[in-house]
Scaffold this active site. Structure first.
Site, mmCIF file in Angstrom:
data_model
loop_
_atom_site.group_PDB
_atom_site.id
_atom_site.type_symbol
_atom_site.label_atom_id
_atom_site.label_comp_id
_atom_site.label_asym_id
_atom_site.label_seq_id
_atom_site.Cartn_x
_atom_site.Cartn_y
_atom_site.Cartn_z
ATOM 1 N N HIS A 150 -19.528 2.221 -39.294
ATOM 2 C CA HIS A 150 -20.874 1.905 -39.763
ATOM 3 C C HIS A 150 -21.880 1.935 -38.609
ATOM 4 O O HIS A 150 -21.830 1.089 -37.721
ATOM 5 C CB HIS A 150 -20.874 0.522 -40.418
ATOM 6 C CG HIS A 150 -22.017 0.283 -41.345
ATOM 7 N ND1 HIS A 150 -22.226 -0.915 -41.983
ATOM 8 C CD2 HIS A 150 -23.019 1.098 -41.758
ATOM 9 C CE1 HIS A 150 -23.290 -0.824 -42.756
ATOM 10 N NE2 HIS A 150 -23.799 0.388 -42.616
ATOM 11 N N TYR A 201 -23.755 -6.019 -45.400
ATOM 12 C CA TYR A 201 -24.613 -6.250 -46.553
ATOM 13 C C TYR A 201 -24.532 -7.707 -47.009
ATOM 14 O O TYR A 201 -23.602 -8.117 -47.705
ATOM 15 C CB TYR A 201 -24.227 -5.336 -47.712
ATOM 16 C CG TYR A 201 -24.248 -3.862 -47.386
ATOM 17 C CD1 TYR A 201 -25.067 -3.345 -46.376
ATOM 18 C CD2 TYR A 201 -23.445 -2.963 -48.077
ATOM 19 C CE1 TYR A 201 -25.079 -1.988 -46.081
ATOM 20 C CE2 TYR A 201 -23.461 -1.606 -47.799
ATOM 21 C CZ TYR A 201 -24.274 -1.128 -46.801
ATOM 22 O OH TYR A 201 -24.286 0.217 -46.508
#
Length: 332
Positions: free
Chosen positions: A140, A56
Site C-alpha cells: 500500500h 481505512y
C-alpha cells in the site's frame, strides 16, 4: 456479473468491485447500518470482489467488511487487503484521526515493508476481519519505500503466494511509474492503479499498462471518477479532481466529454466506469461506495452499454489520447 481472471493466478474477480475505504468513515461518519446495507446491496448486485486496508479508518473498514462477509460462502467472493502500514498503539492520541478518517486515534499507522511487518500486518487483518485467508494482498503506497518494499515485502508476499496462502500479490498506488517497476522487477501479479487511467488522465499508457501487457499481468482500476469530477452527468465548478478543486480547464474538458457521451446515448459516469476496459489488461474497476443507493446506482451505470464509437469520437476530438486502444468497453 462477468468474471475476469488476474492473469497467471487462480484469482478471478467480478468486473465491478466494492471499495471499502469510505465505510471506514472516510471524510465523514458512515453509520454501521449504512455500511452493512451497502455491502448487502453489492452482494445483491452480483459484486464479489471487495477491497479494504488497515489504513481505512484504522481498521474500521476491515472490521465492518469482515463482519458482513463472514456470513457468506467463502468460496463465492474475493477479498483483498494491503500491507505497509502497521497499526500500533498511539502513545499521544488527540481524539480523532488526522489522515482523513473520522475515527478515534487510539491507534496510529507505522510504515513497515519488512518481511516481519508484512506477516504481522496480514495476521492482524485476519484477526480484524475474522476471515481465514486473503485472496489478494497489495503493498500500500510504497512511494517512499521502494527498496524495502521491493526487496523484503514483495518476496515475503511471493513466498505466501507460492505456498498457496494467497492467490495473487501486487501493489496499490496513486502513481503509475513505480507500479510499472514493480511489474517489471518483482514478482507482482497485479497493480491497483488509482486515478491514472481515466477519461481525464491516461498517463498509465506511458508505463504501467505497456508493462502489464508485455509481461502478461493485470491491472485493477480505482479512482475512475478522479475524486468526483467524472461522477455526475454534468460536471460543474467546485467539484473535486484528485482531492482538490478542479481547475477551470479540467471542468471544461469534462463538460466537453459529457457532451460527446450524451450524443452517443450514454452519460459521463457510465463512460468513466467503462473506459478502463478499453485496455485488455484491466480486469476490474473498483468503486468506493458508502450506501446501498450508491451501490445500486454504480451497478446500473456499469450495466449500461457504452458504444465503442464513443472512444473513437473522443480520440478524434482530442479529448482522450490518440493511443487509447479502440476495444469494446467490455461492460456487461
Amino acid at each position: 456479473m462477468r468474471l475476469r481472471k488476474i492473469q497467471n493466478t487462480p484469482v478471478a474477480v467480478t468486473e465491478l468491485g466494492f471499495g471499502a475505504s469510505v465505510i471506514g468513515n472516510l471524510y465523514r461518519v458512515t453509520p454501521s447500518f449504512d455500511a452493512a446495507a451497502a455491502i448487502d446491496a453489492a452482494w445483491g448486485a452480483g459484486i464479489r470482489y471487495f477491497d479494504t486496508a488497515p489504513h481505512y479508518g484504522l481498521g474500521l473498514s476491515e472490521r465492518r467488511l469482515g463482519a458482513a462477509l463472514q456470513v457468506r460462502p467463502r468460496e463465492e467472493y474475493v477479498i483483498s487487503s494491503k500491507v505497509g502500514r502497521l497499526l500500533v498503539p498511539n502513545e499521544q492520541p488527540c481524539g480523532v484521526d488526522t489522515e482523513g478518517f473520522v475515527v478515534r486515534d487510539d491507534l496510529r499507522r507505522q510504515w513497515d515493508f519488512s518481511r516481519d511487518g508484512v506477516l504481522r500486518s496480514i495476521e492482524h487483518t485476519l484477526r480484524r476481519t475474522g476471515l481465514d485467508r486473503l485472496d489478494v494482498v497489495y503493498l500500500h503506497d510504497p512511494d517512499d519505500h521502494w527498496q524495502q518494499a521491493a526487496e523484503e515485502a514483495m518476496p515475503a508476499l511471493a513466498d505466501l503466494r507460492d505456498q498457496g496462502v494467497i492467490g495473487a500479490i501486487g501493489v496499490g498506488m496513486n502513481q503509475s511509474a513505480m507500479p510499472a517497476r514493480f511489474l517489471r522487477e518483482t514478482a507482482a501479479d497485479v497493480v491497483m492503479l488509482a486515478g491514472r487511467y481515466t477519461l481525464l488522465d491516461q498517463s498509465a499508457l506511458d508505463d504501467v499498462l505497456p508493462a502489464a501487457q508485455e509481461l502478461g499481468k493485470s491491472v485493477v482500476a480505482v479512482g475512475v471518477f478522479n475524486s468526483g469530477l467524472l461522477s455526475r452527468d454534468r460536471p460543474r465548478p467546485g467539484m473535486k479532481y484528485d482531492y482538490r478543486d478542479a481547475s477551470t480547464d479540467l471542468v471544461e474538458r469534462a463538460q466537453a466529454i459529457a457532451d460527446v457521451c450524451e450524443q452517443h446515448g450514454t452519460t459521463l459516469p457510465a463512460a468513466a466506469i467503462a473506459f478502463p476496459y478499453t485496455h485488455p489488461c484491466v480486469v476490474n474497476v473498483t468503486l468506493g461506495m458508502r450506501t446501498a443507493e450508491q451501490v445500486e446506482r454504480n451497478a446500473e451505470l456499469h450495466r449500461r452499454p457504452v458504444p465503442a464509437a464513443l472512444w473513437e469520437r473522443l480520440r478524434a476530438e482530442g479529448l482522450i489520447r490518440a493511443d487509447v486502444l479502440s476495444l469494446d468497453s467490455g461492460a456487461s
